[in-house]
Design a protein around this motif. Structure first.
Motif, PDB file in Angstrom:
ATOM      1  N   PHE A  26       0.842  -1.203   0.000  1.00  0.00           N
ATOM      2  CA  PHE A  26       0.000   0.000   0.000  1.00  0.00           C
ATOM      3  C   PHE A  26       0.876   1.252   0.000  1.00  0.00           C
ATOM      4  O   PHE A  26       0.464   2.312  -0.471  1.00  0.00           O
ATOM      5  N   ASP A  27       2.069   1.110   0.541  1.00  0.00           N
ATOM      6  CA  ASP A  27       3.025   2.217   0.644  1.00  0.00           C
ATOM      7  C   ASP A  27       3.293   2.922  -0.678  1.00  0.00           C
ATOM      8  O   ASP A  27       3.477   4.126  -0.732  1.00  0.00           O
ATOM      9  N   GLU A  28       3.348   2.117  -1.759  1.00  0.00           N
ATOM     10  CA  GLU A  28       3.680   2.667  -3.077  1.00  0.00           C
ATOM     11  C   GLU A  28       2.613   3.580  -3.651  1.00  0.00           C
ATOM     12  O   GLU A  28       2.860   4.286  -4.610  1.00  0.00           O
ATOM     13  N   MET A  29       1.409   3.512  -3.127  1.00  0.00           N
ATOM     14  CA  MET A  29       0.267   4.179  -3.761  1.00  0.00           C
ATOM     15  C   MET A  29       0.338   5.683  -3.531  1.00  0.00           C
ATOM     16  O   MET A  29      -0.311   6.232  -2.636  1.00  0.00           O
ATOM     17  N   SER A  30       1.120   6.346  -4.386  1.00  0.00           N
ATOM     18  CA  SER A  30       1.508   7.728  -4.105  1.00  0.00           C
ATOM     19  C   SER A  30       0.360   8.743  -4.164  1.00  0.00           C
ATOM     20  O   SER A  30       0.440   9.781  -3.529  1.00  0.00           O
ATOM     21  N   ASN A  31      -0.693   8.426  -4.910  1.00  0.00           N
ATOM     22  CA  ASN A  31      -1.812   9.380  -4.940  1.00  0.00           C
ATOM     23  C   ASN A  31      -2.912   9.024  -3.932  1.00  0.00           C
ATOM     24  O   ASN A  31      -4.017   9.553  -3.991  1.00  0.00           O
ATOM     25  N   VAL A  32      -2.597   8.125  -3.023  1.00  0.00           N
ATOM     26  CA  VAL A  32      -3.555   7.742  -1.980  1.00  0.00           C
ATOM     27  C   VAL A  32      -3.120   8.397  -0.661  1.00  0.00           C
ATOM     28  O   VAL A  32      -1.937   8.347  -0.309  1.00  0.00           O
ATOM     29  N   SER A  33      -4.083   8.999   0.026  1.00  0.00           N
ATOM     30  CA  SER A  33      -3.726   9.751   1.237  1.00  0.00           C
ATOM     31  C   SER A  33      -3.174   8.828   2.331  1.00  0.00           C
ATOM     32  O   SER A  33      -3.480   7.633   2.366  1.00  0.00           O
ATOM     33  N   LYS A  34      -2.394   9.431   3.209  1.00  0.00           N
ATOM     34  CA  LYS A  34      -1.768   8.659   4.278  1.00  0.00           C
ATOM     35  C   LYS A  34      -2.839   8.000   5.153  1.00  0.00           C
ATOM     36  O   LYS A  34      -2.709   6.833   5.538  1.00  0.00           O
ATOM     37  N   SER A  35      -3.898   8.750   5.401  1.00  0.00           N
ATOM     38  CA  SER A  35      -4.928   8.193   6.292  1.00  0.00           C
ATOM     39  C   SER A  35      -5.640   6.994   5.648  1.00  0.00           C
ATOM     40  O   SER A  35      -5.947   6.014   6.312  1.00  0.00           O
ATOM     41  N   LEU A  36      -5.867   7.069   4.339  1.00  0.00           N
ATOM     42  CA  LEU A  36      -6.494   5.922   3.665  1.00  0.00           C
ATOM     43  C   LEU A  36      -5.544   4.723   3.668  1.00  0.00           C
ATOM     44  O   LEU A  36      -5.958   3.590   3.928  1.00  0.00           O
ATOM     45  N   LYS A  37      -4.264   5.012   3.394  1.00  0.00           N
ATOM     46  CA  LYS A  37      -3.283   3.904   3.419  1.00  0.00           C
ATOM     47  C   LYS A  37      -3.314   3.199   4.779  1.00  0.00           C
ATOM     48  O   LYS A  37      -3.277   1.967   4.837  1.00  0.00           O
ATOM     49  N   GLU A  38      -3.404   3.987   5.831  1.00  0.00           N
ATOM     50  CA  GLU A  38      -3.432   3.388   7.175  1.00  0.00           C
ATOM     51  C   GLU A  38      -4.661   2.498   7.361  1.00  0.00           C
ATOM     52  O   GLU A  38      -4.565   1.401   7.903  1.00  0.00           O
ATOM     53  N   LYS A  39      -5.792   2.982   6.836  1.00  0.00           N
ATOM     54  CA  LYS A  39      -7.020   2.173   6.941  1.00  0.00           C
ATOM     55  C   LYS A  39      -6.868   0.873   6.143  1.00  0.00           C
ATOM     56  O   LYS A  39      -7.300  -0.190   6.577  1.00  0.00           O
ATOM     57  N   LEU A  40      -6.243   0.988   4.958  1.00  0.00           N
ATOM     58  CA  LEU A  40      -6.085  -0.196   4.103  1.00  0.00           C
ATOM     59  C   LEU A  40      -5.181  -1.234   4.767  1.00  0.00           C
ATOM     60  O   LEU A  40      -5.485  -2.429   4.763  1.00  0.00           O
ATOM     61  N   VAL A  41      -4.082  -0.757   5.327  1.00  0.00           N
ATOM     62  CA  VAL A  41      -3.140  -1.670   5.984  1.00  0.00           C
ATOM     63  C   VAL A  41      -3.836  -2.422   7.120  1.00  0.00           C
ATOM     64  O   VAL A  41      -3.617  -3.612   7.331  1.00  0.00           O
ATOM     65  N   GLU A  42      -4.701  -1.702   7.802  1.00  0.00           N
ATOM     66  CA  GLU A  42      -5.393  -2.294   8.939  1.00  0.00           C
ATOM     67  C   GLU A  42      -6.400  -3.366   8.500  1.00  0.00           C
ATOM     68  O   GLU A  42      -6.529  -4.402   9.127  1.00  0.00           O
ATOM     69  N   LYS A  43      -7.106  -3.075   7.404  1.00  0.00           N
ATOM     70  CA  LYS A  43      -8.223  -3.953   6.995  1.00  0.00           C
ATOM     71  C   LYS A  43      -7.837  -5.072   6.032  1.00  0.00           C
ATOM     72  O   LYS A  43      -8.514  -6.084   5.962  1.00  0.00           O
ATOM     73  N   PHE A  44      -6.813  -4.829   5.227  1.00  0.00           N
ATOM     74  CA  PHE A  44      -6.502  -5.789   4.153  1.00  0.00           C
ATOM     75  C   PHE A  44      -5.032  -6.185   4.197  1.00  0.00           C
ATOM     76  O   PHE A  44      -4.219  -5.501   4.797  1.00  0.00           O
ATOM     77  N   GLU A  45      -4.742  -7.289   3.522  1.00  0.00           N
ATOM     78  CA  GLU A  45      -3.325  -7.610   3.386  1.00  0.00           C
ATOM     79  C   GLU A  45      -3.002  -8.054   1.967  1.00  0.00           C
ATOM     80  O   GLU A  45      -3.861  -8.569   1.254  1.00  0.00           O
ATOM     81  N   PHE A  46      -1.771  -7.813   1.563  1.00  0.00           N
ATOM     82  CA  PHE A  46      -1.316  -8.287   0.257  1.00  0.00           C
ATOM     83  C   PHE A  46      -1.117  -9.797   0.343  1.00  0.00           C
ATOM     84  O   PHE A  46      -0.806 -10.334   1.400  1.00  0.00           O
ATOM     85  N   GLY A  47      -1.302 -10.471  -0.785  1.00  0.00           N
ATOM     86  CA  GLY A  47      -1.212 -11.928  -0.831  1.00  0.00           C
ATOM     87  C   GLY A  47       0.079 -12.504  -0.274  1.00  0.00           C
ATOM     88  O   GLY A  47       0.118 -13.643   0.160  1.00  0.00           O
ATOM     89  N   GLY A  48       1.130 -11.708  -0.254  1.00  0.00           N
ATOM     90  CA  GLY A  48       2.391 -12.194   0.276  1.00  0.00           C
ATOM     91  C   GLY A  48       3.061 -13.187  -0.632  1.00  0.00           C
ATOM     92  O   GLY A  48       3.143 -14.372  -0.340  1.00  0.00           O
ATOM     93  N   PHE A  49       3.487 -12.708  -1.787  1.00  0.00           N
ATOM     94  CA  PHE A  49       4.217 -13.559  -2.715  1.00  0.00           C
ATOM     95  C   PHE A  49       5.708 -13.442  -2.433  1.00  0.00           C
ATOM     96  O   PHE A  49       6.304 -12.424  -2.701  1.00  0.00           O
ATOM     97  N   GLU A  50       6.279 -14.486  -1.883  1.00  0.00           N
ATOM     98  CA  GLU A  50       7.715 -14.425  -1.617  1.00  0.00           C
ATOM     99  C   GLU A  50       8.451 -15.193  -2.717  1.00  0.00           C
ATOM    100  O   GLU A  50       8.163 -16.362  -2.975  1.00  0.00           O
TER     101      GLU A  50
END
Ligand code: SAH
Length: 332
Positions: A26-50
């Motif tokens: 979510f960090d990369e999403m440069s046109n997304v506000s910091k507060s929205l990014k924080e909400k996204l991190v809290e609610k969702f997760e990336f699939g985690g492709f290692e």
């Protein structure tokens, strides 16, 4: 977004980052506000492709990726570089339960089916890794896509959507060992993609020796489903036929195969079987492959020999996954 107290247009911004720019956080999403990014991190997760391992062929630049999923399962994907663009071969399941004798993916059975996101994730991760567009996708890695039908169709619709990578359905191939009812259901989706049938033997008797699915559906039923697919979608089927020395590569086999291809208007793709260490199937030699091809051509069949890529890496379905999992002793 509205449920998060955000304006609805934010949804397409985030979707764009996820499915077009293939963001890894979510960090990369440069046109997304910091507060929205924080909400996204809290609610969702990336699939985690290692990315656990990448092997690159010195012969042709083919790259084989081994990814670890969030739950620890491992899957393989292959990138093939052609003049006409980059093609990615993805897995549809971790492992497989179809039991084809010559295939390494199925030896330890099915771990689980992949989600649509995990199928897309393989293409996104590779797109990011090479910083180039992927133009073709083949669902020909580990797993039986028709055994994971709902996730497969969701994957196809998202991959070919104009708000996502927007890959043309014409540049997509789905390969199946022949689950007849699913082929019929798939036809009714009317996608403009190529369906490949893994035939590998021209008679039921021979097919049963290498493909357990042949005990459930006869070749004649399978061919009938392929004809139906062609009638409904207008898309020609491809028969995949792996040549095993002394087993399915005689002139008589070629004659029988010609009959089946004629009935369905199918294109035939010949593949010298890729030997796996767990089984003793050997590929036909070049002379026999050419003779087999000639016989089909004389019968008016459209035939190609699969260009072998990545011979010097663990190219065959499931070989790399098995090797790494054994090294890490996943199997007792
Ligand atoms: N389950 C699907 C897709 C995955 S396999 C299917 O059966 O079509 C993709 C193709 O590779 C299939 O045609 C499969 O039969 C073939 N294949 C698997 N292992 C192989 C090997 N060792 N050598 C040659 N072809 C192989």
């Amino acid at each position: 977004m509205e449920a998060l107290g955000e304006k609805s247009f934010r949804a397409s911004q985030v979707y764009d980052w996820l499915h077009k720019k293939c963001a890894l956080s979510f960090d990369e999403m440069s046109n997304v506000s910091k507060s929205l990014k924080e909400k996204l991190v809290e609610k969702f997760e990336f699939g985690g492709f290692e990315k656990v391992d990448v092997q690159e062929s010195k012969l042709d630049g083919t790259r084989k990726y081994l990814f670890k999923l969030a739950d620890g399962n491992m899957i393989e994907s292959v990138l093939m570089r052609y003049h006409h663009g980059n093609s990615v071969c993805i897995s549809s399941q971790a492992g497989c339960r179809m039991g084809c004798k010559f295939c390494a993916s199925t030896i330890d059975g099915l771990a689980r089916s992949l989600t649509a996101g995990e199928m897309l994730g393989q293409i996104y991760a590779i797109t990011r890794d090479i910083s180039e567009r992927v133009s073709n996708v083949v669902v020909m890695g580990s797993g039986e896509p028709m055994d994971n039908f709902d996730n497969l169709t969701r994957f196809i619709e998202m991959l070919t959507d104009e708000n996502g990578l927007n890959i043309s359905q014409r540049n997509l191939t789905v390969s199946t060992c022949g689950l007849v009812p699913k082929i019929k259901e798939f036809a009714r989706k009317k996608y403009a993609l190529t369906l490949a049938l893994s035939l590998h033997a021209p008679t039921d008797e021979k097919r049963k020796q290498i493909m357990p699915v042949a005990n459930s559906y006869t070749i004649s039923e399978t061919i009938e489903a392929c004809r139906e697919y062609y009638e409904i979608t207008g898309r020609r089927i491809t028969f995949e036929y792996s040549l095993v020395a002394g087993f399915n590569d005689s002139d008589e086999d070629a004659a029988e195969l010609s009959q089946l291809a004629k009935k369905t208007g199918a294109h035939v793709n010949l593949i010298p079987v890729n030997p796996i260490k767990e089984r003793d199937y050997a590929p036909s030699d070049t002379k026999r492959i050419r003779a087999f091809q000639n016989k089909l051509e004389k019968n008016g069949i459209n035939v190609t020999i699969r260009r072998e890529m990545g011979r010097d890496i663990d190219g065959a379905c499931g070989q790399l996954r098995r090797k790494v999992m054994q090294e890490q002793s996943y199997f007792a």
